[in-house]
Structures are given as structure tokens and as C-alpha cells.
Scaffold this active site. Structure first.
Site, PDB file in Angstrom:
ATOM      1  N   CYS A 132       0.842  -1.204   0.000  1.00  0.00           N
ATOM      2  CA  CYS A 132       0.000   0.000   0.000  1.00  0.00           C
ATOM      3  C   CYS A 132       0.874   1.249   0.000  1.00  0.00           C
ATOM      4  CB  CYS A 132      -0.914  -0.013   1.223  1.00  0.00           C
ATOM      5  SG  CYS A 132      -1.891   1.488   1.386  1.00  0.00           S
ATOM      6  N   CYS A 135      -0.390   4.108   2.302  1.00  0.00           N
ATOM      7  CA  CYS A 135      -0.145   3.871   3.733  1.00  0.00           C
ATOM      8  C   CYS A 135       1.335   4.072   4.077  1.00  0.00           C
ATOM      9  CB  CYS A 135      -0.522   2.444   4.141  1.00  0.00           C
ATOM     10  SG  CYS A 135      -2.032   1.831   3.405  1.00  0.00           S
ATOM     11  N   ASP A 136       2.222   3.512   3.265  1.00  0.00           N
ATOM     12  CA  ASP A 136       3.628   3.431   3.668  1.00  0.00           C
ATOM     13  C   ASP A 136       4.578   4.342   2.889  1.00  0.00           C
ATOM     14  OD1 ASP A 136       2.871   1.485   5.485  1.00  0.00           O
ATOM     15  OD2 ASP A 136       3.153  -0.143   4.056  1.00  0.00           O
TER      16      ASP A 136
END
Ligand SMILES: Cc1cc2nc3c(=O)[nH]c(=O)nc-3n(C[C@H](O)[C@H](O)[C@H](O)COP(=O)(O)OP(=O)(O)OC[C@H]3O[C@@H](n4cnc5c(N)ncnc54)[C@H](O)[C@@H]3O)c2cc1C
Length: 307
Positions: A132, A135-136
Site C-alpha cells: 500500500c 499507507c507506507d
């Protein structure tokens, strides 16, 4: 007497749309979501191909869909569905907090990421291996990263990462991308993206601190390469989240539910909507279409048993 008319499993775009349509039909509707409303769409940083509202963040689109659904009376709960049983003329949906009954069910459980299955992948998940970018990605600000894959998700996320990192190596096992041409053109023209085609990742190596390098091998002729990167994002395909169904519903060999365009499954009263269904295109536009179609089928089923 059942607890609800309809239970919707999953609150991604398909499930939220089913909730909107069922709520608006004044059906008593429970939508069960095990993670985050919006599903895969909620973790997409920018959506620019959903008609009428683009470009906007997936989180914003998900929040608008949820608000719209709740305004029509469908109730969203946080829980995990572990199975469905047929009991006479209704269904019992098993979930963490106990069984709940309904006259009909919409399965909108979507898909999860497919793993590459190479050495180092599992070991470094959360320490350099990610599925992701939204997200990261921020963890790798001003560093170099790699993205693996050649479809829409891989290219879209590679482009997103260029806003954070100094360079993106895009590794793809074929020499042509599967993604939409507009994305492929943007990727090939981007100064921060180096495309490494006809290569696969053989292994991921690192230390206690996390990922340090990727070992690449050519497909056919070519040279092995080593990429020194602290992060790698894998977008190599999808697998349906349908295991909880057991043998109740027919699926294809990969686990996608074999419902047709009318979303009806082999079990009268259960529809399958969105990415979990066998279909040629998995996008928000097709998922919301399925959500609406599923409620149309269910409404007729509840009315006169037609299937
Ligand atoms: C990185 C990325 C970028 C993308 N970009 C775009 C884009 O720009 N435009 C576009 O149109 N599409 C895009 N897509 C595709 C799009 O996000 C999906 O097609 C869409 O989200 C599918 O909706 P869905 O409701 O079928 O499934 P999902 O969005 O996967 O939602 C399914 C939901 O069901 C829940 N669930 C699963 N099993 C259970 C269970 N047992 N109990 C309870 N809940 C459960 C999941 O937690 C999830 O929230 C992208 C996808 C990815 C991965």
C-alpha cells in the site's frame, strides 16, 4: 422473522452502493465491514476515473458514499463475517459478535493483494515490503524505492510515489505494461521513474533494520541486477476474499464468485457484487454498478421469490 431484510458483507464501493440502494428501497439493511469503510478505494490516494467527481481522494469518495448510505438508513457495523448458513428460507451470517439473520445477502468482500512468494517477502513485511503506497509511501520520503508490477495499480502507485521519493524503479516481468495506455505513457515519460522491464525479483534482502536490496534476474537474455533500496511496493495481482464462504457459493478456480452480470449466485437470495465476482474489469465504476444490480435482484427475490 429475521433480524434484517438484507445483510451486505463488505463496505467497499460495491457494498456501500448496495447499502445506498437497499436503504433507499426501505429494506432493513445491515452492512458488515471488517476493516475500513471504502475498502481498496479508501486507500487509493487519487481517483481520476470515477465519473462526475474526479479527481478526488479515495478516502473522500468513501466517506461521501458512507454518509449517503447512512442517510438512507442502512446501518454499518465493524465486524468480521466468518461464514453464511442457509436456514429454511433465510440466511444466518456468522460474525465475531454472534449470528445475525437476514432474508437475503450481498457478498461484496472484494479482494486482497497477491504475494510474490519470494525469499525475504514475508520476513520484511512492514519493514520495507509494502502492499500500500498511500499507507507506507511517506516512510521513504527523499529516498529511492522499487515498485513491482505492470498493471493499473502498480503504475498508478508508482506515479503517486514520485511525489514523495527521489526515484522509483518500476520492475515488470514483461516488456509491455498491462495498464491503461494513459498511465503507461505517464510512467515512461516521468523523470523520476526508471522502468526495468523483462526482469523479476528473485529475492529481497536486508538486516534487522529492514530491506536493503532487491536481487533482480532477467526473463530470458539480460543481466542480473541488484537494487539498493530500503522499500519495495508489490502490486502483482489480486485474490478474492471469499474463503469464508466455504462450499456454499460457486467460485471459479481462483476463488472469484461465478455470478453473472445480474450478480445472482447459485444460491437464491445471495448476490455477489464488486471485485469478488468473476468479471473482466475491477474498478470502482464496475463495483458500484454491481452493488446497484444486486439490490435490484434481491428486491425482486424478496417480492416474489424470482431468481
Ligand atoms: C492501489 C489501488 C489503486 C486503485 N485505483 C483505482 C482507481 O483509480 N480507480 C478505480 O476505479 N479503481 C481503482 N482501484 C480498484 C478499486 O479500488 C476496486 O475495484 C474497488 O475498491 C472494488 O470495490 P469492492 O467493494 O468490490 O471491493 P473492496 O474495495 O475490496 O471492498 C471490500 C470490503 O469488504 C471487506 N471484507 C472482506 N471480507 C470481509 C469479511 N469476511 N467480513 C467483513 N468485511 C469483509 C474488506 O475489508 C473491504 O473493505 C484501485 C485498487 C488498488 C488496490
Amino acid at each position: 422473522m429475521t433480524d434484517h431484510d438484507v445483510i451486505v458483507i463488505g463496505a467497499g464501493p460495491a457494498g456501500l452502493t448496495a447499502g445506498i440502494y437497499a436503504g433507499r428501497m426501505r429494506l432493513s439493511t445491515l452492512v458488515i465491514e471488517m476493516m475500513m469503510p471504502g475498502g481498496q478505494a479508501a486507500i487509493t490516494h487519487l481517483i481520476e476515473n470515477y465519473p462526475g467527481v474526479s479527481p478526488l481522494s479515495g478516502a473522500e469518495l468513501a466517506s461521501r458514499m458512507q454518509e449517503q448510505m447512512e442517510s438512507f438508513g442502512a446501518v454499518l457495523v465493524s465486524d468480521t463475517v466468518t461464514g453464511i448458513e442457509r436456514t429454511g428460507d433465510h440466511f444466518t451470517v456468522m460474525r465475531g459478535s454472534g449470528p445475525t439473520t437476514a432474508r437475503a445477502v450481498v457478498i461484496a468482500s472484494g479482494t486482497g493483494y497477491r504475494e510474490l512468494g519470494i525469499p525475504g517477502e514475508k520476513e520484511f513485511v512492514g519493514r520495507g515490503v509494502s502492499y500500500c503506497a498511500t499507507c507506507d509511501g511517506p516512510f521513504y520520503r527523499d529516498q529511492e524505492v522499487a515498485v513491482v508490477g505492470g498493471g493499473n495499480s502498480a503504475l498508478q502507485e508508482a506515479l503517486y510515489l514520485t511525489g514523495l521519493v527521489t526515484k522509483v524503479y518500476l520492475i515488470h516481468r514483461r516488456d509491455e505494461f498491462r495498464a491503461h495506455p494513459v498511465l503507461a505513457e505517464r510512467v515512461r515519460a516521468h523523470e523520476k521513474i526508471e522502468c526495468i522491464c523483462s526482469h523479476t525479483v528473485e529475492s529481497i534482502e536486508g538486516s534487522g533494520a529492514g530491506v536493503e536490496r532487491l536481487n533482480l534476474k532477467p526473463v530470458g537474455e539480460g543481466e542480473k541486477r541488484v537494487l539498493e533500496v530500503p522499500g519495495v511496493f508489490l502490486f502483482v495481482g489480486l485474490k478474492p476474499k471469499t474463503e469464508f464462504l466455504g462450499d456454499l457459493i460457486e467460485t471459479n478456480e481462483w476463488g472469484f464468485i461465478t455470478a453473472g452480470e445480474d450478480t445472482r449466485t447459485n444460491v437464491p437470495g445471495i448476490c455477489a457484487a464488486g471485485d469478488c465476482r468473476e468479471k473482466p474489469l475491477r474498478q470502482i465504476a464496475t463495483a458500484v454498478g454491481d452493488g446497484a444490480t444486486a439490490v435490484f435482484a434481491i428486491e425482486r427475490y424478496l417480492d416474489d421469490g424470482e431468481w
